[in-house]
Design an enzyme around this catalytic site. Structure first.
Site, PDB file in Angstrom:
ATOM      1  N   CYS A  53       0.884  -1.532   0.090  1.00  0.00           N
ATOM      2  CA  CYS A  53      -0.141  -0.184  -0.003  1.00  0.00           C
ATOM      3  C   CYS A  53       0.776   1.607  -0.130  1.00  0.00           C
ATOM      4  O   CYS A  53       1.677   2.051   0.741  1.00  0.00           O
ATOM      5  CB  CYS A  53      -0.644  -0.277   1.446  1.00  0.00           C
ATOM      6  SG  CYS A  53      -2.114  -1.538   0.629  1.00  0.00           S
ATOM      7  N   ARG A 105       4.068  -0.750  -4.845  1.00  0.00           N
ATOM      8  CA  ARG A 105       3.659  -1.136  -3.660  1.00  0.00           C
ATOM      9  C   ARG A 105       2.105  -1.855  -3.590  1.00  0.00           C
ATOM     10  O   ARG A 105       1.639  -3.183  -2.563  1.00  0.00           O
ATOM     11  CB  ARG A 105       3.571   0.060  -3.063  1.00  0.00           C
ATOM     12  CG  ARG A 105       5.267   0.608  -2.748  1.00  0.00           C
ATOM     13  CD  ARG A 105       5.160   1.694  -1.852  1.00  0.00           C
ATOM     14  NE  ARG A 105       5.524   2.119  -0.790  1.00  0.00           N
ATOM     15  CZ  ARG A 105       6.171   1.771   0.251  1.00  0.00           C
ATOM     16  NH1 ARG A 105       4.681   1.885   1.093  1.00  0.00           N
ATOM     17  NH2 ARG A 105       7.074   2.628   1.302  1.00  0.00           N
ATOM     18  N   TRP A 156      -2.652  -3.403  -1.784  1.00  0.00           N
ATOM     19  CA  TRP A 156      -2.244  -4.273  -1.768  1.00  0.00           C
ATOM     20  C   TRP A 156      -2.910  -4.974  -0.623  1.00  0.00           C
ATOM     21  O   TRP A 156      -2.629  -4.561   1.022  1.00  0.00           O
ATOM     22  CB  TRP A 156      -0.917  -4.478  -1.118  1.00  0.00           C
ATOM     23  CG  TRP A 156      -0.552  -6.620  -1.696  1.00  0.00           C
ATOM     24  CD1 TRP A 156      -0.244  -7.078  -2.633  1.00  0.00           C
ATOM     25  CD2 TRP A 156      -0.034  -7.451  -0.613  1.00  0.00           C
ATOM     26  NE1 TRP A 156       0.018  -8.232  -1.904  1.00  0.00           N
ATOM     27  CE2 TRP A 156       0.034  -8.725  -1.206  1.00  0.00           C
ATOM     28  CE3 TRP A 156      -0.702  -7.392   0.512  1.00  0.00           C
ATOM     29  CZ2 TRP A 156       0.421  -9.529   0.134  1.00  0.00           C
ATOM     30  CZ3 TRP A 156      -0.386  -8.030   1.979  1.00  0.00           C
ATOM     31  CH2 TRP A 156       0.413  -8.898   1.170  1.00  0.00           C
ATOM     32  N   ASN A 178      -1.855   2.108   5.549  1.00  0.00           N
ATOM     33  CA  ASN A 178      -1.321   1.318   4.966  1.00  0.00           C
ATOM     34  C   ASN A 178      -0.104   0.351   6.361  1.00  0.00           C
ATOM     35  O   ASN A 178       0.496   1.043   7.235  1.00  0.00           O
ATOM     36  CB  ASN A 178       0.024   1.899   4.307  1.00  0.00           C
ATOM     37  CG  ASN A 178       1.961   0.779   3.921  1.00  0.00           C
ATOM     38  OD1 ASN A 178       2.943   1.024   4.521  1.00  0.00           O
ATOM     39  ND2 ASN A 178       1.350  -0.664   3.891  1.00  0.00           N
ATOM     40  N   GLY A 179      -0.738  -0.782   6.374  1.00  0.00           N
ATOM     41  CA  GLY A 179      -0.582  -1.767   7.458  1.00  0.00           C
ATOM     42  C   GLY A 179      -1.889  -2.626   8.346  1.00  0.00           C
ATOM     43  O   GLY A 179      -2.506  -2.730   6.962  1.00  0.00           O
ATOM     44  N   GLU A 204      17.209 -19.256  -5.124  1.00  0.00           N
ATOM     45  CA  GLU A 204      15.938 -18.283  -5.701  1.00  0.00           C
ATOM     46  C   GLU A 204      16.347 -18.054  -7.270  1.00  0.00           C
ATOM     47  O   GLU A 204      14.850 -17.456  -7.667  1.00  0.00           O
ATOM     48  CB  GLU A 204      17.654 -17.281  -6.025  1.00  0.00           C
ATOM     49  CG  GLU A 204      18.167 -15.884  -5.993  1.00  0.00           C
ATOM     50  CD  GLU A 204      16.125 -14.685  -6.160  1.00  0.00           C
ATOM     51  OE1 GLU A 204      16.117 -14.767  -5.038  1.00  0.00           O
ATOM     52  OE2 GLU A 204      16.601 -13.925  -7.062  1.00  0.00           O
ATOM     53  N   LYS A 237      12.125 -16.836  -8.164  1.00  0.00           N
ATOM     54  CA  LYS A 237      12.025 -15.752  -9.553  1.00  0.00           C
ATOM     55  C   LYS A 237      10.946 -16.053 -10.246  1.00  0.00           C
ATOM     56  O   LYS A 237      10.186 -15.736 -11.084  1.00  0.00           O
ATOM     57  CB  LYS A 237      13.377 -15.372 -10.707  1.00  0.00           C
ATOM     58  CG  LYS A 237      14.345 -14.487  -9.622  1.00  0.00           C
ATOM     59  CD  LYS A 237      13.706 -12.800  -9.761  1.00  0.00           C
ATOM     60  CE  LYS A 237      13.054 -12.560  -8.625  1.00  0.00           C
ATOM     61  NZ  LYS A 237      14.011 -12.500  -7.648  1.00  0.00           N
ATOM     62  N   GLU A 285       7.309 -16.963  -8.806  1.00  0.00           N
ATOM     63  CA  GLU A 285       7.262 -15.456  -8.533  1.00  0.00           C
ATOM     64  C   GLU A 285       5.954 -14.454 -10.102  1.00  0.00           C
ATOM     65  O   GLU A 285       5.912 -14.061 -10.300  1.00  0.00           O
ATOM     66  CB  GLU A 285       8.424 -14.347  -8.235  1.00  0.00           C
ATOM     67  CG  GLU A 285       8.261 -13.949  -6.841  1.00  0.00           C
ATOM     68  CD  GLU A 285       9.951 -13.174  -6.313  1.00  0.00           C
ATOM     69  OE1 GLU A 285       9.266 -12.187  -5.676  1.00  0.00           O
ATOM     70  OE2 GLU A 285      10.296 -13.452  -6.911  1.00  0.00           O
ATOM     71  N   HIS A 287      16.881 -37.473  -2.308  1.00  0.00           N
ATOM     72  CA  HIS A 287      16.238 -38.173  -0.262  1.00  0.00           C
ATOM     73  C   HIS A 287      14.377 -37.892  -0.436  1.00  0.00           C
ATOM     74  O   HIS A 287      14.168 -37.412   0.502  1.00  0.00           O
ATOM     75  CB  HIS A 287      16.468 -37.445   0.788  1.00  0.00           C
ATOM     76  CG  HIS A 287      18.030 -37.722   0.678  1.00  0.00           C
ATOM     77  ND1 HIS A 287      18.647 -39.311   1.370  1.00  0.00           N
ATOM     78  CD2 HIS A 287      18.965 -37.349   0.552  1.00  0.00           C
ATOM     79  CE1 HIS A 287      19.899 -39.185   1.687  1.00  0.00           C
ATOM     80  NE2 HIS A 287      20.087 -37.905   1.421  1.00  0.00           N
ATOM     81  N   LYS A 315       5.745  -4.968  -4.023  1.00  0.00           N
ATOM     82  CA  LYS A 315       6.858  -4.952  -3.421  1.00  0.00           C
ATOM     83  C   LYS A 315       7.370  -3.641  -2.200  1.00  0.00           C
ATOM     84  O   LYS A 315       6.030  -3.377  -2.034  1.00  0.00           O
ATOM     85  CB  LYS A 315       7.461  -4.001  -4.347  1.00  0.00           C
ATOM     86  CG  LYS A 315       8.911  -3.978  -4.801  1.00  0.00           C
ATOM     87  CD  LYS A 315      10.091  -3.367  -5.909  1.00  0.00           C
ATOM     88  CE  LYS A 315      11.543  -3.939  -5.853  1.00  0.00           C
ATOM     89  NZ  LYS A 315      11.845  -4.946  -6.352  1.00  0.00           N
TER      90      LYS A 315
END
Ligand code: HGA
Length: 607
Positions: A2, A27, A74, A98-99, A479, A483, A486, A502, A602
């Site tokens: 947000c 955001r 968001w 925001n929060g 990573e 990627k 996402e 395993h 983000k």
């Protein structure tokens, strides 16, 4: 997450609020909205989905007014619908948040019992009602906010607009970031200095628990005990120019390509080429006395930390604990006073990491941070600030921030090794030399872009993809999988190559591509054995290695990606490039929204 902006202006604010939201859209893009006071009434425009929808709404029905607030969302509580879009409003107040208001349920029940009617499923709307109730009973905006803030649990950055006070906004922060911007006869609130960059460079960062009344004349800031306080006004230095994609189709592509330059820029502040030494900013603690390091981060930053663990242990022989931030403080970690706690975050505002940092501070750890925003909350709360110089990262999937973090962490590991007496001047000179080579090697890696693009169709149809690596290439496998997940929405897992037998080897068939990260070196043969176990079961392998590695093990692979032969220390910096490009091209082939992937945002400022 947000983004918030507010303006008490001399002129109409709608266009400027929308421009501010454009800078904050990275955001969150579930919905967006604006509100202003005009002719004694609060007016709102809100729209589901991306900002473009709100922009259309504003063309169809312009929003008049010289004082206003705006938000890009968001969603945490309530679906991404128009009715859940901020600003939330009553007849008297409108606000953006925001929060997360963690105690919103009992507050909501209490308000409903008093006859208040709710229009959304959000946690935020309770704040609008609590403030409004008091204002309706005759409280001033200041009195109302002062009474409501202590009732809110959780995290918030708020900007509140009052119908009967058209020349004033109130902001407040606890947990989530909020800045005040000072203009000429105008004053602003924003989630960050970037949002306010075209309006002003003069920024004050609110401290935890602060609240602020802004008018055209300026700002009066109060601390959590309602005592008036001054917060220093600094020049942000953030460019007012709109950040653009240059010649690239997506911010992510642009940011992948920027890496050689920004890594070089970052290394410039940590390497003294003439002296063949690494150099850190001054610190007022004894680095040589550090006996244990605890690394805490989230997502891609966590993987940078995992790679750095290998370096701290190999070069400096200092034991490292590492954890994801959302788990760290809840497992009640054992932290000896005087240990070094190292936090890694692009934004420096990641709520989980910030909360972990404060926990570590309470446990008497020395706090070091690697962040890309040197004015962020983490930067301001650190004993040792180690900035990356990646420039603003807009693509939601982190790329250049990651490689810049690696550059800083390598320098920190070498510095620690030196002060611990574990690195001779010759060894240090060698590290400096190899790190300096990284940007050129990353350029070389980028030159394989077209080949990687050409093989994206091999991966795009897959439902599952495995990434394998050993040693420091294992976090790179993690990573790579992150990627791909996402931005292409393909299920992907990173595994330690030797661990595959395993369990996950059960997944292997000819529909599951396996990306193997195996540069030449001491672990090469072992990793290749694991790769052959995959191939023996019909698995289709993409091998990322250097010419020597591909000559030795490339036969029988579905595809190979050749990297330059580099020193092990810079392998992660270089191999990050093909891993990012592969995810990028697969996502483009699938037609997903690369820069704004679904459900993500983000700068994760909620826990
Ligand atoms: N909880 C609010 C705000 C969300 C937020 O800050 N996300 O980062 C909502 O769900 O609207």
């Amino acid at each position: 997450m947000c983004g918030i902006i507010g303006i008490v202006g001399k002129e109409e604010v709608a266009d400027r609020l929308l421009d501010g939201l454009r800078r904050l859209e990275y955001r969150g893009y579930d919905s967006a909205g604006v509100a202003s006071v005009h002719d004694g009434a609060i007016e709102r425009r809100r729209a589901e989905g991306k900002l473009a929808n709100l922009a259309k709404e504003l063309v169809a029905e312009p929003l008049p007014g010289t004082t206003g607030i705006a938000h890009t969302r968001w969603a945490t509580h309530g679906a991404p619908t128009t009715s859940n879009a901020h600003p939330h409003a009553t007849q008297e107040v409108a606000l953006v948040h925001n929060g997360i208001i963690e105690n919103f349920k009992p507050l909501r029940e209490e308000l409903i019992a008093r006859g208040r009617h709710f229009d959304s499923q959000t946690d935020t709307e309770v704040v609008a009602h609590l403030v409004s109730e008091l204002v309706e009973q005759g409280a001033s905006p200041q009195e109302a906010v002062q009474q409501v803030l202590p009732r809110l649990h959780g995290a918030f950055a708020l900007a509140i607009l009052f119908r009967r006070h058209p020349d004033l906004l109130i902001g407040a922060r606890l947990g989530s970031p909020l800045v005040v911007g000072y203009g000429e006869g105008e004053t602003y609130l924003g989630s960050d200095a970037l949002a306010l960059a075209p309006l002003t460079q003069r920024i004050a960062y609110l401290d935890e628990g602060d609240w602020v009344v802004i008018t055209r004349e300026g700002a009066q800031i109060f601390d959590r005990d309602n005592v008036p306080v001054e917060r220093p006004v600094t020049l942000s230095g953030v460019s007012g120019a709109m950040i653009d994609k240059g010649n690239h189709r997506h911010f992510m592509a642009k940011e992948i390509y920027e890496q050689p330059v920004v890594v070089a820029q970052t290394l410039r502040s940590y390497l003294r080429r003439m002296e063949n030494q690494v150099a850190l900013p001054d610190m007022d603690f004894d680095l040589a006395g550090v006996r244990r390091i605890t690394i805490v981060a989230c997502g891609t930053s966590y993987y940078a930390g995992l790679i750095a663990k290998y370096w701290f242990e190999t070069f400096a022989r200092v034991p490292v604990d590492i954890d994801v931030a959302s788990e760290f403080r809840y497992r009640d970690p054992v932290l000896e006073p005087g240990g070094l706690a190292l936090f890694i975050s692009q934004s420096g505002e990641t709520a989980d990491t910030l909360a972990a940092l404060r926990h570590a501070r309470a446990e008497r750890q020395i706090i070091a941070v690697v962040v890309n925003v040197p004015t962020s909350s983490m930067a301001r709360e650190a004993d040792l600030l180690l900035p990356t110089h990646a420039g603003p990262e807009i693509g939601v999937a982190s790329t250049k921030a990651f490689t810049c973090q690696l550059a800083v962490l390598a320098a920190l590991a070498a510095n620690l090794a030196r002060v611990k007496g574990r690195l001779s001047p010759e060894e240090e000179a060698e590290i400096v030399y190899h790190l300096s080579e990284a940007p050129a090697a990353m350029n070389d890696a980028l030159s394989h872009d077209e080949e990687i693009e050409a093989m994206a169709h091999l991966i795009a149809p897959a439902r599952d993809v495995l990434y394998l690596g050993r040693g420091q290439d294992y976090p790179m496998a993690l990573e790579g999988a992150l990627k791909l997940k996402e931005i292409s929405y393909i299920h992907a897992e990173g595994y330690a190559a030797g661990e595959m037998k395993h369990g996950p080897i059960a997944l292997i068939d000819d529909a599951v591509p396996v990306i193997v990260i195996a540069p030449s070196g001491p672990l090469f043969e072992k990793t290749v054995s694991n790769m052959q176990e995959v191939q023996a079961r019909g698995g289709k392998v993409v091998l990322i290695s250097d010419a020597e590695g591909i000559a030795a093990a490339g036969d029988g692979c579905m595809a190979t990606i050749e990297m330059p032969r580099v020193h092990p220390l810079i392998v992660p910096l270089v191999y990050a490039v093909p891993v990012q490009l592969l995810a990028y091209h697969v996502a483009v082939a699938k037609g997903t929204d690369v820069d704004q992937p679904r459900n993500l945002a983000k700068s994760v400022t909620v826990e």
